[in-house]
Every structure is written in structure tokens, then in C-alpha cells.
Design a protein around this motif. Structure first.
Motif, mmCIF file in Angstrom:
data_model
loop_
_atom_site.group_PDB
_atom_site.id
_atom_site.type_symbol
_atom_site.label_atom_id
_atom_site.label_comp_id
_atom_site.label_asym_id
_atom_site.label_seq_id
_atom_site.Cartn_x
_atom_site.Cartn_y
_atom_site.Cartn_z
ATOM 1 N N ALA A 256 0.835 -1.202 0.000
ATOM 2 C CA ALA A 256 0.000 0.000 0.000
ATOM 3 C C ALA A 256 0.868 1.249 0.000
ATOM 4 C CB ALA A 256 -0.923 -0.004 1.216
ATOM 5 N N GLN A 257 1.972 1.173 0.716
ATOM 6 C CA GLN A 257 2.867 2.323 0.725
ATOM 7 C C GLN A 257 3.432 2.600 -0.657
ATOM 8 O OE1 GLN A 257 5.436 1.057 4.037
ATOM 9 N NE2 GLN A 257 4.921 2.983 5.054
ATOM 10 N N ALA A 258 3.578 1.502 -1.414
ATOM 11 C CA ALA A 258 4.074 1.669 -2.776
ATOM 12 C C ALA A 258 2.979 2.123 -3.731
ATOM 13 C CB ALA A 258 4.682 0.346 -3.268
ATOM 14 N N GLY A 259 1.770 2.236 -3.227
ATOM 15 C CA GLY A 259 0.697 2.760 -4.056
ATOM 16 C C GLY A 259 -0.310 1.727 -4.519
ATOM 17 N N ASP A 260 -0.184 0.521 -4.021
ATOM 18 C CA ASP A 260 -1.101 -0.538 -4.443
ATOM 19 C C ASP A 260 -2.480 -0.288 -3.830
ATOM 20 O OD1 ASP A 260 -2.550 -2.802 -4.902
ATOM 21 O OD2 ASP A 260 -0.860 -4.163 -4.579
ATOM 22 N N GLU A 261 -3.415 0.029 -4.695
ATOM 23 C CA GLU A 261 -4.745 0.373 -4.219
ATOM 24 C C GLU A 261 -5.460 -0.831 -3.618
ATOM 25 O OE1 GLU A 261 -6.347 3.564 -6.804
ATOM 26 O OE2 GLU A 261 -8.159 2.364 -6.669
ATOM 27 N N PHE B 264 -4.362 -1.365 -0.160
ATOM 28 C CA PHE B 264 -5.006 -0.440 0.763
ATOM 29 C C PHE B 264 -6.433 -0.892 1.060
ATOM 30 C CE2 PHE B 264 -7.534 3.324 1.683
ATOM 31 C CZ PHE B 264 -6.809 3.866 2.722
ATOM 32 N N LEU C 151 0.386 7.332 5.501
ATOM 33 C CA LEU C 151 0.902 5.994 5.253
ATOM 34 C C LEU C 151 2.355 5.992 4.781
ATOM 35 C CD1 LEU C 151 0.038 3.063 5.361
ATOM 36 C CD2 LEU C 151 -0.705 3.249 3.000
ATOM 37 N N VAL D 87 -10.681 4.634 -0.211
ATOM 38 C CA VAL D 87 -9.778 4.376 -1.340
ATOM 39 C C VAL D 87 -9.581 5.654 -2.158
ATOM 40 C CG1 VAL D 87 -9.530 3.089 -3.482
ATOM 41 C CG2 VAL D 87 -10.292 1.925 -1.427
ATOM 42 N N PHE E 4 -7.147 7.628 -0.430
ATOM 43 C CA PHE E 4 -5.826 7.047 -0.649
ATOM 44 C C PHE E 4 -5.280 7.465 -2.015
ATOM 45 C CE2 PHE E 4 -3.433 3.416 -2.425
ATOM 46 C CZ PHE E 4 -2.370 3.399 -1.539
ATOM 47 N N ARG F 289 -2.113 9.833 -2.866
ATOM 48 C CA ARG F 289 -1.012 9.427 -3.736
ATOM 49 C C ARG F 289 -0.777 10.455 -4.849
ATOM 50 N NH1 ARG F 289 2.604 5.863 -2.604
ATOM 51 N NH2 ARG F 289 2.887 5.619 -4.843
#
Lengths: 210, 271
Positions: free
Chosen positions: A12-17, A20, A58, B78, B81, B85
Motif C-alpha cells: 500500500a505504501q508503494a501505491g497498491d490500491e 489499501f 501511510l 480508497v 488514498f 497518492r
């Protein structure tokens, strides 16, 4: 579970939705239940604020127990909310739920079938706040005593004591509720409402540890 | 093994550990694996302690499977999120750490800030004379100004090529022709002094930080008139020059006392 979660957190920190999303699904029910005990009906709002902050912060999460980190955020948001609202951090005793419980929990054996999640949470919320938080963090969020202590700013031993007392209080409460546990022998007459009220209130007023 | 019979928390701990169920346990199942064995509800135990079974059931219910509506905020989360990002927020501003400072430290910060203000204004004035329009912010980080504080009679800044002696004759009636450096400093000192509350101004003049101003004005009683001539109060001061001193002044004005502590403010908040 923690190991799995840490991989997901990294993703998730790498951006994986999707990662998350998984975190949300894993944590949100417990967060919401915990927050309900803290802020009552505003729990959903506070949970939304919590996830907003989680998604924002995050990248800065540096490891450790992710759930404890998230719950700490939730708790801080709840405390801010309470400061704004100037409300007591506990749910008023949900009378309706208790009445249902009283009439449903005929026996201790049947209790497992009849106690719903909502009723159970409402009963936990009648505990003194420290005990309620300890029980919820341990049993509902699933933190160990050490992590729960870090969330609450207390020692692990204090959390254990509070959880133990809370559970014992709940046991007494449930025993009084059920005719099998007490000496209420009147047949066909459900435990009177007036009986369950004071019993709860008395246990609620009982001072927390220290 | 009823955990409520004794003060042993190990059993309650096991009981609590078993409760979280909604992630791992299949739905539609109650307390899938109660940790305490069947002897938990043996009658002789129940007579002494409240039964543990209902509590197990209650915890299982509290940690029960996801209820409809509990994940209602998923899409919003989401989206948050995704948004975070897309526009990574500038690192969450750390709240300024508030520490209790001793009065002495506060007072010395006052002295330091007054001098730093003078230096900043001084630098600004000097820079005004240069054609260079790109003026870097004249703010001076506080870690260094203790030089100025301890030696307010000796501006150790490299900007001043030839500082007019602070021992200028008291008869000088502060015409701006005294020289740019001194005037610049006096500008700053006047501003710093004016920023103080009226009831604290007299006291401030007894502090080392303002000695130069007193000397230049020809005595504490003349400071006000001196500053009025030098920096007419009606004239709005240039914001660029005042900016660095403004927060410091605001913070420091309530503490005008200057105890005769040694001039070692260093990191003032460390105390």
C-alpha cells in the motif's frame, strides 16, 4: 497475521490500491466498533477522518504493528472529536438493546446464539472507559496487551488488569441477566427491566482501577 | 478453569486472544474455538465465580463477522488514498513543540530577538541601498544570534563595515545622517522596543539589548522621542523587513523581565 499485514502495508505504501483496500477491510470493522464505544453515533465520521489521515500518513509509517498505528490515529481523532463535542467518552446505556438481551438470554447456554454483535458492543460500552477500551482493543481489534498499552499510553500490565476486570464485570452482568445464573425462579416472567437497569448502572458507576 | 475465580490474568488473556474472529473465521460460525476447555462450565466453578461461557459468547459476538454497512466507507477511503497518492501532502506540519521555558530563558530570548531584529533590519537597510532587487529573506535563524545578544555593543555581523561607535556623544540628536549602520540598528531597536507593551518599555531599556538605543538617544527618557524621529510611528513599516521580527516580538512581548543571567541563551528552549 501481522506478517501478512506488513507485506500488505508495504504494498500500500508503494501505491497498491488493492492492498489499501485490503487494509481497510481488515481494520475498519474493528475500528468502527472501537470508535462506537468512544464516540457513539459519530463513529463513522471519526472513522472517515481516521482513514483520511491513514492514507495521508501511510508513506511515513515506518514499520511495527500497523494495526496499533492505525488505532492510535483513530483514538486521537476520537479524542479530538470528544474535545470538540465535550461529551463523555462512553455510550449511554442502550436500553433497548439491554431489554432485548434480558429477554433473549434465557440461559447461559443459549447466550452464544442470541447475543448479537451490536448488543455485545453495547454491553462492553457500559464498562468504565478504561476497561471498555482494553477489552475492545484486545478482543475486537486483536492487539496484544503490549500494543494496546502503546495505543492507550499505559503499561501492558495495566491493560491486562483493565481487560480482566472488564471481562469479570461483564461476566457478572451476564450472570445477573440470565435466570440460570441467578436465583430468579419465577417461571414465565422475564427478568424485569427495572432489575436490569440498576444492575447495569451500579456496575457502570463502580470506579475503574486506580 | 474459570478465569474469574482468581487474579490470574493468563486465562483472560487467552480468552481475549481468541476473540477476534472476523478476519480468519468463516462467517456464520459462532465462537469457533473457545480457548477454555469444557470444564469451564462445571457447576462447582460456576457457583463461585460468574460463568465464563457467556463472556466468551459476548466477545465472539463483539468480534463477529463484518456487518453490512461497516465497510460502507471503503470507496471513500480508497478515494482518499488515491488522492493522497496523487498529491502527496507536504509533510504534515509538525506542531510546534511547546516546552516550558524558564522566565530567564524567555527574557533572554527577548534580548536575543531584539538584537536579531536590529540585525535584520540593519541588514535590510543596508541592502536597500544596493540595487540588487533580489533580497533574500532577512530572517535570521535563532540558533546563532547569541553573539549579538551577548555583545550588543559590538555588532559582530560582517555586514557592518565600519560601525559607528556606540559611545557616540549623547548630544547627537539622532538625525539620520549619523551613518547608515547605526541608523539601521537603531531602526531595528526602535521597532523592537515599540513592539513591547508600554508598561514593559521602561524595563526593557535597562536590559543590555537596548543599551545602544539608550546611548544613542541620550538617555532612557529620550528614547521615545528619538524613535519617533527615527521611525515615525505613523509610517507603516516595510513588511519585508518587519516580517522576521514580527513573530518573535509577538511571542516575547509578554515577558519583559531581564534577569541578570549570563548571556548564554544557546538553544533557549533547551532549558
Amino acid at each position: 497475521m501481522t506478517a501478512d499485514l506488513s507485506e500488505v502495508v508495504t504494498a500500500a505504501q508503494a501505491g497498491d490500491e488493492e492492498a489499501f483496500r485490503f487494509l481497510y477491510r481488515s481494520l475498519q470493522p474493528g475500528l468502527l466498533r472501537y470508535l462506537t464505544a468512544l464516540v457513539g453515533a459519530d463513529a463513522e465520521d471519526v472513522a472517515s477522518e481516521t482513514w483520511l489521515q491513514i492514507s495521508r500518513d501511510l508513506p511515513g509509517f515506518t514499520g511495527g504493528e500497523f494495526r496499533a498505528w492505525a488505532v492510535t490515529i483513530a483514538r486521537n481523532r476520537a479524542m479530538d472529536h470528544l474535545r470538540r463535542m465535550r461529551r463523555r467518552p462512553s455510550l449511554p446505556v442502550p436500553v433497548q438493546a439491554l431489554v432485548e438481551l434480558a429477554s433473549d438470554a434465557d440461559t447461559a447456554e443459549r447466550a452464544s446464539e442470541t447475543i448479537g454483535t451490536e448488543t455485545a458492543l453495547a454491553l462492553i460500552a457500559t464498562l468504565p472507559p478504561r476497561e471498555a477500551e482494553a477489552v475492545l482493543l484486545r478482543a475486537v481489534i486483536g492487539l496484544d496487551a503490549g500494543s494496546a498499552g502503546r495505543v492507550l499510553g499505559r503499561r501492558a500490565g495495566a491493560v491486562r488488569t483493565a481487560a480482566h476486570r472488564g471481562l469479570r464485570r461483564l461476566a457478572v452482568l451476564l450472570e445477573r441477566q440470565s435466570p440460570a445464573g441467578s436465583s430468579v425462579g419465577v417461571e414465565g416472567v422475564p427478568p424485569p427491566r427495572a432489575g436490569s437497569g440498576p444492575a447495569l448502572r451500579a456496575s457502570h458507576v463502580e470506579p475503574a482501577d486506580g | 478453569m474459570n478465569p474469574f475465580r482468581r487474579a490470574d490474568h493468563a486465562d483472560t488473556e487467552r480468552l481475549l486472544d481468541s476473540a477476534p474472529a472476523w478476519v480468519d473465521a468463516p462467517l456464520d460460525q459462532g465462537p469457533s474455538a473457545p480457548p477454555t476447555e469444557a470444564d469451564a462450565n462445571s457447576p462447582e466453578v460456576t457457583s463461585h465465580a460468574p460463568p465464563v461461557e457467556p463472556v466468551i459468547a459476548l466477545l465472539a459476538a463483539a468480534a463477529g463477522p463484518v456487518r453490512p454497512g461497516e465497510l460502507a466507507g471503503e470507496d471513500a477511503a480508497v478515494a482518499a488514498f488515491r488522492n493522497a497518492r496523487a498529491n502527496p501532502a507536504p509533510a504534515v506540519p509538525q506542531r510546534p513543540r511547546r516546552r516550558r521555558m524558564t522566565t530567564g530563558a524567555v527574557a533572554w530570548i527577548g534580548a536575543v530577538a531584539a538584537t536579531a531584529t536590529a540585525g535584520a533590519a540593519f541588514a535590510a537597510v543596508t541592502r536597500d541601498r544596493e540595487p540588487d532587487p533580489v533580497a533574500p529573506a532577512p530572517s535570521r535563524p535563532s540558533p546563532s544570534p547569541h553573539q549579538g545578544a551577548s555583545r550588543s555593543t559590538e555588532p559582530g555581523r560582517s555586514v557592518g563595515p565600519d560601525v559607528a561607535s556606540p559611545g557616540a556623544p549623547p548630544s547627537v540628536t539622532a538625525t539620520p545622517s549619523t551613518g547608515p549602520t547605526t541608523v539601521g540598528q537603531m531602526h531595528g531597536l526602535c521597532r523592537a522596543w515599540r513592539a513591547k507593551k508600554p508598561e514593559q518599555r521602561e524595563k526593557a531599556l535597562r536590559t543590555p539589548a537596548f543599551q545602544k538605543l539608550v546611548t544613542a538617544a541620550g538617555g532612557p527618557a529620550k528614547v521615545e522621542a528619538y524613535c519617533q524621529r527615527l521611525v515615525p510611528e505613523t509610517k507603516p513599516s516595510e513588511p519585508a523587513k518587519v516580517t522576521p521580527s514580527a513573530p518573535a516580538k509577538g511571542k516575547l512581548s509578554p515577558s519583559g523581565q531581564a534577569p541578570p543571567a549570563p548571556p548564554r541563551p544557546g538553544h533557549p528552549t533547551g532549558g
